[in-house]
Scaffold this active site. Structure first.
Site, PDB file in Angstrom:
ATOM      1  N   ARG A  58       0.837  -1.208   0.000  1.00 19.53           N
ATOM      2  CA  ARG A  58       0.000   0.000   0.000  1.00 19.53           C
ATOM      3  C   ARG A  58       0.868   1.252   0.000  1.00 19.53           C
ATOM      4  NH1 ARG A  58      -1.546   2.090   4.315  1.00 19.53           N
ATOM      5  NH2 ARG A  58      -1.887   0.163   5.463  1.00 19.53           N
ATOM      6  N   TYR A 112     -17.964  12.956 -19.744  1.00 23.54           N
ATOM      7  CA  TYR A 112     -18.312  11.612 -19.263  1.00 23.54           C
ATOM      8  C   TYR A 112     -19.325  11.696 -18.112  1.00 23.54           C
ATOM      9  CZ  TYR A 112     -17.429   6.821 -17.607  1.00 23.54           C
ATOM     10  OH  TYR A 112     -17.552   5.517 -17.225  1.00 23.54           O
ATOM     11  N   ASP A 184      -8.568  15.173 -18.354  1.00 22.04           N
ATOM     12  CA  ASP A 184      -8.800  13.749 -18.587  1.00 22.04           C
ATOM     13  C   ASP A 184      -8.490  13.487 -20.061  1.00 22.04           C
ATOM     14  OD1 ASP A 184      -9.855  11.240 -19.207  1.00 22.04           O
ATOM     15  OD2 ASP A 184     -11.602  11.461 -17.903  1.00 22.04           O
ATOM     16  N   LYS A 209      -8.317   2.013 -20.723  1.00 26.29           N
ATOM     17  CA  LYS A 209      -8.685   2.142 -22.129  1.00 26.29           C
ATOM     18  C   LYS A 209      -7.465   1.973 -23.032  1.00 26.29           C
ATOM     19  CE  LYS A 209     -12.602   3.094 -20.125  1.00 26.29           C
ATOM     20  NZ  LYS A 209     -13.026   4.461 -19.842  1.00 26.29           N
TER      21      LYS A 209
HETATM   22  C1  LIG Z   1     -13.701   5.110 -18.757  1.00 24.98           C
HETATM   23  C2  LIG Z   1     -13.453   6.546 -18.511  1.00 24.98           C
HETATM   24  C3  LIG Z   1     -13.217   7.019 -17.208  1.00 24.98           C
HETATM   25  C4  LIG Z   1     -13.288   6.108 -15.997  1.00 24.98           C
HETATM   26  O1  LIG Z   1     -12.263   5.203 -15.970  1.00 24.98           O
HETATM   27  P1  LIG Z   1     -12.376   3.760 -15.217  1.00 24.98           P
HETATM   28  O2  LIG Z   1     -11.028   3.196 -15.464  1.00 24.98           O
HETATM   29  O3  LIG Z   1     -13.509   3.033 -15.854  1.00 24.98           O
HETATM   30  O4  LIG Z   1     -12.642   4.056 -13.793  1.00 24.98           O
HETATM   31  C5  LIG Z   1     -12.954   8.364 -17.039  1.00 24.98           C
HETATM   32  N1  LIG Z   1     -12.922   9.209 -18.086  1.00 24.98           N
HETATM   33  C6  LIG Z   1     -13.137   8.782 -19.356  1.00 24.98           C
HETATM   34  C7  LIG Z   1     -13.078   9.776 -20.460  1.00 24.98           C
HETATM   35  C8  LIG Z   1     -13.416   7.452 -19.603  1.00 24.98           C
HETATM   36  O5  LIG Z   1     -13.638   7.040 -20.859  1.00 24.98           O
END
Ligand SMILES: *Cc1c(COP(=O)(O)O)cnc(C)c1O
Length: 398
Positions: A58, A112, A184, A209
């Site tokens: 951790r 999102y 993001d 992703k």
């Molecule tokens: C999928 C996604 C998230 C969240 O990510 P997780 O790994 O599913 O928690 C945040 N922002 C965007 C643009 C996403 O496509």
């Protein structure tokens, strides 16, 4: 270890726990599943508890450190902190702002849906004002300066409408009012944009992703200066929202091919968008690479290596039933509510990524029932075009 005088119970616990005498370096990093490390020397143990070595996962762990080094290098950052998911990364950045009642936060009004609900929840709890803005609007920087927020979140390419804000202009507006800017960058990945070089303070990825690229691990990362990230790292130790070693290992394995994958994904997306734009069955195609896209000129400036791997479109005259029929008629592309896989993934936006938004929020953002989002995979793009158009025709057939 000599096992002669030890009982089998002891042997079972201790044998085979150490490779003695090997100096071989594995080409692929080992997966360190051990949550705890021990040392021959108490001085070393003491130092490890101060952060000089790995002693409890951790606090810090081998595979997450390696992944963080990779992502920081790809983002052009001094440092990176990884999390158990993209949402955990977004939450950690929000928490690090120490917002007080009456402070203001700006976020994308067309982004999102899960992030929207997370920020609504966190702001309501802290008595913080939340102001969703369409950050790609030309008046957005001016409105941002007038609001004088403490914290601004942007999306590099918004989910799911694929609008592209000019981060350079937003970063300037943020500096003017002393706001921290987090971006993001999940949609373009660090291949398509390095938000820090455009003036962001935090570059966030849902590494689930494109960085991972194969849909087999959830992960999130925050990159930035060492100074910005130090409080996040300390808080992660307390909050415990760490990434597991196997997930870190899988993500790092995936990102080794990020540039070659993304070059192909971007080229395929451009092909799919161009071909879809010719179809009379579609009302509108959203892709920053099309000259008809309202932010095409900005996208040219702020995106690298193409215009991203995502395409969206409105099916002419479609509502939710037609959208669902379209998903069921796909033969190659999968109706999976995610993105970033080698396989093309297709989603009905209003019922999936924007599901957590209210109907009013969706309407204000321009996310209609006919909107479909596509994460373009590595298949032959012409096969994908044919699959999508055949399914659209099926979906709207009476
Ligand atoms: C999928 C996604 C998230 C969240 O990510 P997780 O790994 O599913 O928690 C945040 N922002 C965007 C643009 C996403 O496509």
């Amino acid at each position: 270890m000599s096992a002669k005088r030890l009982s089998q119970k002891t042997v079972a616990v201790h044998a085979g726990s150490r490779l003695v005498g090997s100096t071989s370096q594995p080409l692929v990093p080992a997966i360190h599943m051990s949550t705890v490390g021990w040392f021959d020397s108490s001085d070393e143990l003491d130092g490890a508890l101060d952060g000089k070595d790995y002693v409890y996962s951790r606090i810090s762990a081998q595979n997450t450190s390696l992944l963080e080094e990779s992502v920081a290098a790809l983002e052009g950052a001094e440092a990176c902190v990884s999390y158990a998911s993209g949402m955990a990364a977004l939450r950690a950045v929000f928490d690090a702002q120490n917002l007080k009642p009456g402070d203001r936060v700006v976020m994308p009004g067309d982004g999102y849906g899960v992030t929207r609900l997370l920020f609504k929840t966190l702001c309501a709890r802290a008595g913080v004002e939340l102001h969703p803005l369409v950050l790609s609007d030309s008046q957005a920087p001016e409105r941002l300066v007038a609001l004088a927020p403490k914290f601004v979140l942007a999306e590099s390419i918004t989910n799911p409408l694929l609008s592209v804000p000019d981060l350079r202009v937003l970063a300037k507006a943020c500096r003017q009012v002393g706001a921290a800017l987090a971006v993001d960058g999940t949609f373009p990945s660090p291949y398509g944009q390095r938000a820090l070089s455009l003036g962001a303070d935090y570059a966030i990825q849902s590494a689930t992703k494109w960085l991972n690229g194969h849909s087999d691990a959830l992960a999130g990362t925050v990159s930035g200066s060492r100074e910005r990230l130090a409080p996040l790292r300390s808080m992660r130790l307390l909050a415990g929202d760490v990434l597991g070693p196997f997930e870190a290992w899988l993500t790092q394995r995936g990102l080794r091919t990020l540039p070659v994958r993304m070059k192909a994904h971007n080229e395929h997306a451009a092909h799919v968008a161009r071909r879809l734009a010719e179809s009379p069955l579609l009302e509108r195609v959203y892709y920053p690479g099309l000259s008809s896209h309202p932010h095409h000129a900005v996208a040219r400036e702020v995106l690298e290596g193409g215009f991203g791997p995502m395409v969206a479109f409105d099916i002419k005259g479609a509502g939710r039933p037609e959208g669902y029929r379209f998903l069921e008629a796909l033969k190659l592309a999968r109706p999976g509510p995610s993105l970033g896989d080698v396989c093309t993934l297709v989603m009905h936006a209003a019922s999936a990524s924007a599901r957590r938004m209210t109907p009013e929020e969706r309407a204000a953002a321009g996310i209609g029932e006919s909107l479909i989002r596509v994460s373009v995979g590595l298949e032959d793009p012409e096969d994908i075009v044919e699959d999508l158009l055949a399914a659209v025709a099926q979906g709207v057939k009476r």
